[in-house]
Scaffold this motif. Sequence first.
Motif, short mmCIF file in Angstrom:
data_model
loop_
_atom_site.label_atom_id
_atom_site.label_comp_id
_atom_site.label_asym_id
_atom_site.label_seq_id
_atom_site.Cartn_x
_atom_site.Cartn_y
_atom_site.Cartn_z
N PRO A 3 -1.67 -14.63 -6.68
CA PRO A 3 -1.60 -15.98 -6.11
C PRO A 3 -1.99 -16.06 -4.65
CG PRO A 3 0.60 -15.09 -6.51
CD PRO A 3 -0.37 -14.17 -7.17
N LEU A 4 -1.67 -15.06 -3.85
CA LEU A 4 -2.04 -15.11 -2.43
C LEU A 4 -3.54 -14.98 -2.25
CD1 LEU A 4 0.83 -13.06 -0.72
CD2 LEU A 4 0.66 -15.52 -1.14
N ASP A 5 -4.17 -14.12 -3.04
CA ASP A 5 -5.63 -14.02 -3.00
C ASP A 5 -6.26 -15.36 -3.36
OD1 ASP A 5 -5.24 -11.37 -2.46
OD2 ASP A 5 -6.09 -10.61 -4.32
N GLU A 6 -5.75 -15.97 -4.43
CA GLU A 6 -6.32 -17.23 -4.91
C GLU A 6 -6.18 -18.32 -3.86
OE1 GLU A 6 -8.35 -19.17 -8.08
OE2 GLU A 6 -7.85 -17.07 -7.71
N GLN A 42 2.44 -13.97 -14.71
CA GLN A 42 1.30 -13.10 -14.43
C GLN A 42 1.47 -12.27 -13.16
OE1 GLN A 42 -2.68 -14.50 -14.83
NE2 GLN A 42 -2.23 -15.87 -16.52
N CYS A 43 2.17 -12.81 -12.17
CA CYS A 43 2.37 -12.08 -10.91
C CYS A 43 3.62 -11.23 -11.01
CB CYS A 43 2.47 -13.07 -9.75
SG CYS A 43 2.81 -12.26 -8.16
N ALA A 44 3.46 -9.95 -10.79
CA ALA A 44 4.59 -9.02 -10.95
C ALA A 44 5.33 -8.75 -9.65
CB ALA A 44 4.09 -7.70 -11.52
N GLU A 45 4.81 -9.25 -8.52
CA GLU A 45 5.38 -8.91 -7.21
C GLU A 45 6.21 -10.07 -6.67
OE1 GLU A 45 2.49 -7.46 -4.45
OE2 GLU A 45 1.29 -6.54 -6.05
N GLU A 46 7.50 -9.85 -6.50
CA GLU A 46 8.38 -10.89 -5.98
C GLU A 46 8.00 -11.28 -4.56
OE1 GLU A 46 11.36 -13.71 -5.57
OE2 GLU A 46 10.42 -12.80 -7.32
N GLY A 47 7.52 -10.32 -3.78
CA GLY A 47 7.10 -10.63 -2.42
C GLY A 47 5.97 -11.65 -2.39
N GLN A 48 5.02 -11.50 -3.31
CA GLN A 48 3.92 -12.47 -3.39
C GLN A 48 4.44 -13.85 -3.80
OE1 GLN A 48 -0.04 -12.20 -4.54
NE2 GLN A 48 -0.05 -9.98 -4.86
N ARG A 49 5.38 -13.87 -4.73
CA ARG A 49 5.94 -15.15 -5.17
C ARG A 49 6.57 -15.88 -3.99
NH1 ARG A 49 8.84 -12.16 -9.49
NH2 ARG A 49 7.38 -11.94 -11.23
N ARG A 50 7.41 -15.17 -3.26
CA ARG A 50 8.11 -15.81 -2.14
C ARG A 50 7.14 -16.27 -1.06
NH1 ARG A 50 13.41 -15.70 -2.42
NH2 ARG A 50 14.43 -14.26 -3.88
N ALA A 51 6.14 -15.47 -0.77
CA ALA A 51 5.16 -15.85 0.25
C ALA A 51 4.35 -17.06 -0.19
CB ALA A 51 4.24 -14.66 0.56
N PHE A 52 3.96 -17.09 -1.46
CA PHE A 52 3.19 -18.22 -1.99
C PHE A 52 3.99 -19.51 -1.89
CE2 PHE A 52 1.47 -20.64 -5.70
CZ PHE A 52 0.14 -20.66 -5.34
N ILE A 53 5.25 -19.47 -2.31
CA ILE A 53 6.10 -20.65 -2.26
C ILE A 53 6.36 -21.07 -0.81
CG2 ILE A 53 8.45 -21.46 -2.73
CD1 ILE A 53 8.33 -19.76 -5.31
N THR A 54 6.61 -20.10 0.05
CA THR A 54 6.84 -20.39 1.47
C THR A 54 5.63 -21.06 2.10
OG1 THR A 54 8.41 -18.56 1.71
CG2 THR A 54 7.37 -19.38 3.72
N ALA A 55 4.44 -20.56 1.78
CA ALA A 55 3.22 -21.12 2.35
C ALA A 55 3.00 -22.56 1.89
CB ALA A 55 2.02 -20.26 1.95
N LEU A 56 3.18 -22.81 0.59
CA LEU A 56 3.00 -24.17 0.07
C LEU A 56 4.02 -25.13 0.67
CD1 LEU A 56 2.33 -23.46 -3.72
CD2 LEU A 56 0.65 -24.03 -1.96
#
Length: 350
Positions: free
Chosen positions: A178-181, A256-270
């Motif tokens: 998600p962060l790449d996208e 699809q995303c297995a990394e919790e760190g990416q999830r949190r960063a994606f949500i924080t950014a949005l």
Amino acid sequence: MAEQPGLGFGGLLQRLRAEAGLTQEELAQAAGLSPRSVSDLERGIHRTARQDTARLLADALGLAGTVRALFAATARDRGPADDALAAVTGSPYRGLAAFGEQDAALFFGREAATAQVLERMSRQLGGVGLLVVSGASGAGKSSLLRAGVLPRIRADGLAAAPGAASWPCLAFTPTRAPLDELALRVAVLAGTDAAAVRRVLDTAPTWFALTARQAALARPPGPAGNGDGPAADGGQPAPPRRLLLVVDQFEELFTQCAEEGQRRAFITALHAAATGHGSDQAPAALVVLGVRADFEARCADYPQLADAVQDRYLVRAMTERQLRMAITEPAKKAGSKVDDDRRSSRGSAG
């Protein structure tokens, strides 16, 4: 809204894969390619495909005759993707595949829901610019957002911001990265380096709000001759320009995303883009999340999404009348006759 590119080879490949009921991994295996290659093509990182790659993909998708030729031409950027898609579908109906913006003229039965989502989006401009659109799997969330809501905004803007018709817009899914996208999509609009945006998302995701603001302001001004377009009804000043971000199939963040760190960063950014970065900054984006209803609880576990989930818009099943419109109106557009009146009268007579 600012002019957006039409359906490209990546979008065509994604639609054909969905029609075939294949995942990216399954298509890659059938074609003898890497999943990364298929993902890069669908995401537009590579706008064209080599001739041998196109041939392998066509074989895996079972394309033949005219459809295969149109697919190969699109892969080499020698023909419009819409022609290939029309040749595949051969009818005004989309089956199990979601409607896209290019299908807006054939999208019927969801007029009331479209108007309600637009009204909710307009209201969000007065506060946190984050809206969750939820519904059961197959309820039609993607079609509602892509073929109903976005074309209406492009044509008329929003009630509280008619100038939203010229705001830049992105509609995408989180994918496995998600962060790449997010970085790739928004960097193009902002005219900045995607790698730099990606690093910011890793280290300080709240600063993504500045990238979103840069993307909003980088687009051409609205028809009124300024960056915000005409004033809303009542003579109130028009809201500042924003980036419209539609994150469809938001549940991919968990499936699809297995990394919790990416999830949190994606949500924080949005969330930062939807609320503003710093006390003196207006929100840079209006964010709409399309999510499957059975993932609402997972979303609500994140404080930034809890209120939006609580106040989400729920897409319900179509009524009998709406379903009839969804069947008969596209057929009429295609010049076909549908005996819906006689059929419905027989059903009611029983």
